[in-house]
Design an enzyme around this catalytic site. Structure first.
Site, PDB file in Angstrom:
ATOM      1  N   ASP A 178       1.225  -1.552  -0.623  1.00  7.27           N
ATOM      2  CA  ASP A 178       0.444  -0.296   0.080  1.00  7.27           C
ATOM      3  C   ASP A 178       0.975   0.645  -0.091  1.00  7.27           C
ATOM      4  O   ASP A 178       2.534   0.771  -0.095  1.00  7.27           O
ATOM      5  CB  ASP A 178      -1.069  -0.591   0.916  1.00  7.27           C
ATOM      6  N   HIS A 179       0.473   2.136   0.195  1.00  8.36           N
ATOM      7  CA  HIS A 179       0.751   3.314   0.145  1.00  8.36           C
ATOM      8  C   HIS A 179       2.228   3.625   1.076  1.00  8.36           C
ATOM      9  O   HIS A 179       3.186   4.366   0.955  1.00  8.36           O
ATOM     10  CB  HIS A 179       0.256   4.861   0.397  1.00  8.36           C
ATOM     11  N   CYS A 189       2.674  -2.806   3.987  1.00  8.98           N
ATOM     12  CA  CYS A 189       2.647  -1.550   4.468  1.00  8.98           C
ATOM     13  C   CYS A 189       2.885  -0.771   5.592  1.00  8.98           C
ATOM     14  O   CYS A 189       4.232  -1.216   5.654  1.00  8.98           O
ATOM     15  CB  CYS A 189       1.465  -1.907   4.491  1.00  8.98           C
ATOM     16  N   THR A 210       2.902  -1.479   8.758  1.00 10.35           N
ATOM     17  CA  THR A 210       3.492  -2.595   9.941  1.00 10.35           C
ATOM     18  C   THR A 210       3.517  -3.809   9.536  1.00 10.35           C
ATOM     19  O   THR A 210       4.212  -3.707   9.589  1.00 10.35           O
ATOM     20  CB  THR A 210       1.976  -2.556  10.707  1.00 10.35           C
ATOM     21  N   GLY A 211       3.144  -3.800   8.312  1.00 10.49           N
ATOM     22  CA  GLY A 211       3.303  -5.408   8.202  1.00 10.49           C
ATOM     23  C   GLY A 211       1.986  -6.205   8.249  1.00 10.49           C
ATOM     24  O   GLY A 211       1.668  -7.271   7.447  1.00 10.49           O
ATOM     25  N   GLY A 264      -1.682  -5.067   8.635  1.00 13.00           N
ATOM     26  CA  GLY A 264      -3.107  -5.513   8.413  1.00 13.00           C
ATOM     27  C   GLY A 264      -2.958  -5.879   6.469  1.00 13.00           C
ATOM     28  O   GLY A 264      -4.041  -6.707   6.134  1.00 13.00           O
ATOM     29  N   HIS A 321       9.585 -23.625   8.838  1.00 11.83           N
ATOM     30  CA  HIS A 321       9.118 -24.344   9.275  1.00 11.83           C
ATOM     31  C   HIS A 321       7.404 -24.462   8.948  1.00 11.83           C
ATOM     32  O   HIS A 321       7.093 -25.165   8.986  1.00 11.83           O
ATOM     33  CB  HIS A 321       9.053 -24.414  10.993  1.00 11.83           C
ATOM     34  N   ARG A 323       7.556 -34.037  10.582  1.00 15.61           N
ATOM     35  CA  ARG A 323       6.310 -32.780  11.818  1.00 15.61           C
ATOM     36  C   ARG A 323       5.951 -31.699  10.769  1.00 15.61           C
ATOM     37  O   ARG A 323       4.740 -31.059  11.246  1.00 15.61           O
ATOM     38  CB  ARG A 323       6.899 -32.752  12.893  1.00 15.61           C
ATOM     39  N   HIS A 324       6.907 -30.860   9.852  1.00 14.18           N
ATOM     40  CA  HIS A 324       6.541 -29.407   9.390  1.00 14.18           C
ATOM     41  C   HIS A 324       5.208 -29.555   8.655  1.00 14.18           C
ATOM     42  O   HIS A 324       4.974 -29.051   8.745  1.00 14.18           O
ATOM     43  CB  HIS A 324       7.550 -29.114   8.932  1.00 14.18           C
TER      44      HIS A 324
HETATM   45  C1  RB5 Z   1      -1.543   2.565   6.264  1.00 17.19           C
HETATM   46  O1  RB5 Z   1      -1.325   4.183   7.182  1.00 17.19           O
HETATM   47  C2  RB5 Z   1      -1.453   1.872   7.667  1.00 17.19           C
HETATM   48  O2  RB5 Z   1      -2.856   2.063   7.699  1.00 17.19           O
HETATM   49  C3  RB5 Z   1      -1.000   0.487   6.092  1.00 17.19           C
HETATM   50  O3  RB5 Z   1      -0.227   0.710   5.588  1.00 17.19           O
HETATM   51  C4  RB5 Z   1      -0.950  -0.539   7.834  1.00 17.19           C
HETATM   52  O4  RB5 Z   1       0.308  -0.167   8.569  1.00 17.19           O
HETATM   53  C5  RB5 Z   1      -1.882  -1.196   8.024  1.00 17.19           C
HETATM   54  O5  RB5 Z   1      -1.896  -2.180   8.915  1.00 17.19           O
END
Ligand code: RB5
Length: 146
Positions: free
Chosen positions: A7-8, A64, A66-67, A69, A97, A132-133
């Site tokens: 995303d942005h 994104c 945070t990674g 979402g 794993h 196992r994996h």
């Molecule tokens: C966008 O502002 C932000 O919410 C998105 O990039 C991400 O961090 C969501 O989990």
């Protein structure tokens, strides 16, 4: 072939990832987004995840802010095992794993230096194929019928 989705919030770091893949001679398909204009991450998670789930691409990289979402969204697609990794140990372990088929990272969490090392670790580490994996990964696919 590697599927890319961001995303942005992840756009800037994804440009670094693309440059790095090109330097390594690794082919990719870019499923967007294509600028820093605000967009909705589930759209790009879905496109890249379907490319992996349908076999068009072997692996995927999602970014994104945070990674979080984008990995939550990708994991809604059947057959996708997207792992959020901000360290190399996790990136190696999730291939060994979990046979993870998508790597997710947060561009607001880590810098490009570490991110590219995580990408390399993820791409270069094979699944262990330990019984196992294999069993546990099969359980994920069969137990959670999405
Ligand atoms: C966008 O502002 C932000 O919410 C998105 O990039 C991400 O961090 C969501 O989990």
């Amino acid at each position: 072939m590697i599927a890319l989705g961001c995303d942005h919030g992840g756009y800037g770091l994804m440009q670094e990832v693309k440059k790095h893949l090109e330097e390594r001679g690794i082919e990719y398909k870019d499923y967007g987004c294509y600028s820093e204009e605000p967009v909705d991450y589930p759209v790009y998670a879905k496109k890249a995840a379907h490319a992996v789930a349908d076999g068009e691409c072997e692996l995927g990289i999602l970014i994104c802010g945070t990674g979080i979402g984008i990995s939550i969204a990708a994991n809604k697609v059947k057959g996708i095992r997207a792992a959020l990794c901000h360290d190399c140990f996790s990136a190696a372990a999730t291939k060994e794993h979990n046979n993870a088929n998508m790597l997710a990272m947060g561009a607001r969490v880590i810098g490009p230096g570490l991110a590219l090392k995580i990408v390399d670790t993820f791409l270069d580490t094979p699944f262990s194929n330990d019984e196992r994996h294999v069993r546990r990964v099969d359980m994920i696919e069969k137990t959670f019928d999405m």
